[in-house]
Design an enzyme around this catalytic site. Sequence first.
Site, short mmCIF file in Angstrom:
data_model
loop_
_atom_site.label_atom_id
_atom_site.label_comp_id
_atom_site.label_asym_id
_atom_site.label_seq_id
_atom_site.Cartn_x
_atom_site.Cartn_y
_atom_site.Cartn_z
N CYS A 131 0.83 -1.51 -0.07
CA CYS A 131 0.13 -0.18 -0.01
C CYS A 131 0.98 1.37 -0.19
O CYS A 131 0.49 2.35 -0.60
CB CYS A 131 -1.08 0.00 1.40
SG CYS A 131 -0.21 -0.77 2.78
N HIS A 244 -3.34 6.13 4.41
CA HIS A 244 -1.74 6.28 4.84
C HIS A 244 -1.43 7.66 4.19
O HIS A 244 -1.88 8.18 3.25
CB HIS A 244 -1.21 5.38 4.16
CG HIS A 244 -1.15 3.76 4.62
ND1 HIS A 244 -1.95 3.54 5.65
CD2 HIS A 244 -0.70 2.84 4.01
CE1 HIS A 244 -1.71 2.32 5.70
NE2 HIS A 244 -0.92 1.79 4.86
O1 L14 Z 1 2.68 -5.80 2.51
O2 L14 Z 1 -0.93 -1.91 7.43
O3 L14 Z 1 0.78 -5.78 2.11
O4 L14 Z 1 -0.12 -3.73 8.12
C1 L14 Z 1 -0.40 -5.23 4.33
C2 L14 Z 1 -0.77 -4.55 5.67
C3 L14 Z 1 2.05 -4.38 4.65
C4 L14 Z 1 1.46 -3.75 6.22
C5 L14 Z 1 1.75 -5.76 2.87
C6 L14 Z 1 -0.31 -2.90 7.41
C7 L14 Z 1 0.96 -5.55 4.08
C8 L14 Z 1 -0.07 -3.44 6.02
#
Ligand code: L14
Length: 339
Positions: A131, A244
Amino acid sequence: MKKFNVAVVGASGNVGREMLNILVELDFPVDNVYAVASSRTAGTVIDFKGKDLIVQDLATFDFSNVDIGLFSPGGSVSAQYAPIAVKAGCVVVDNTSHFRMDPDVPLVVPEVNPQAIGGYTKKGIIANPNCSTIQMVMALKPIHDAATITRVIVSTYQAVSGAGKDAMDELFEQSRATFGSGKIVPPKKFTKEIAFNVIPQIDSFLDNGYTKEEMKMVNETKKIMDPAIRVTATTVRVPVYNGHSESVTIETKKKISAAEARRLLENFDGVVVVDDPANLAYITPREAAGKNATFVSRIREDESVDNGLNMWVVADNLRKGAALNAVQIAQCLIRDHLK
Ligand code: L14
């Protein structure tokens, strides 16, 4: 127009639910839609266009009638089940980190590197980037094309929704406890208290002192855009439900003014520039949540170096950061390859 059978794997999760919403919003040409998840939620009912979808158990689900699998299950589930789906004849768009750095798996943000999608034939899998990576490369791409980015320094402010529904509940319950709900909620989804706090750790630590989340941003940016770009990242969890944010500092080979960068970003598909500080025009995650764009604000020249820019980049991590990007990949796939 041809229609497709689509399975959403991890349909009960935050990203899976957004995938179902976005299939409808983008009017994706679906014939049958299957909601698939672990045995934990199998049997529950999810609404799709006013019809009940009964969640099916991934362990026994037959993919042979499915054209496209949109995968967003937790952990190592994709590693096991994506190849099973491919063997049954389905193309998988996978949201987990498992296949992203596999040289035989394209890693795609459709506005940035759509040409990479064709590589899906090698393994039958296309990976959806992390993301934080997705929204950052959306803002970097037009500037890189015009001025060649040599270095990126990024700090993230990541919402709890990416860590799942239980993580959102943890923020809620800990916040209530602060105001005296009486219910003490020890950290479970996070390593420390998340309410009224910030946590400089997302995913686990590696030997080099970075977290996995930080190295995903480094490695995925190189794979998607240009291996020559040097990236250093600090990824931080903040008590925001969804959306984010990132502080992004770049250095370029060619000098580029803030005004020029603003113009390039304004003309880039999927990016919306909100940048007029005098009138409080800058974006916050609460304003970006529920929207599809990647928003860029606070574009300014970095006065501490010769050729540098700073900017503030915000997107809905469940949408552009995950579900929307995956459905956009599927759109390119059917347009160019599954006609
Ligand atoms: O690599 O906000 O797709 O905990 C997805 C969830 C990275 C961390 C990934 C989170 C994860 C994310």
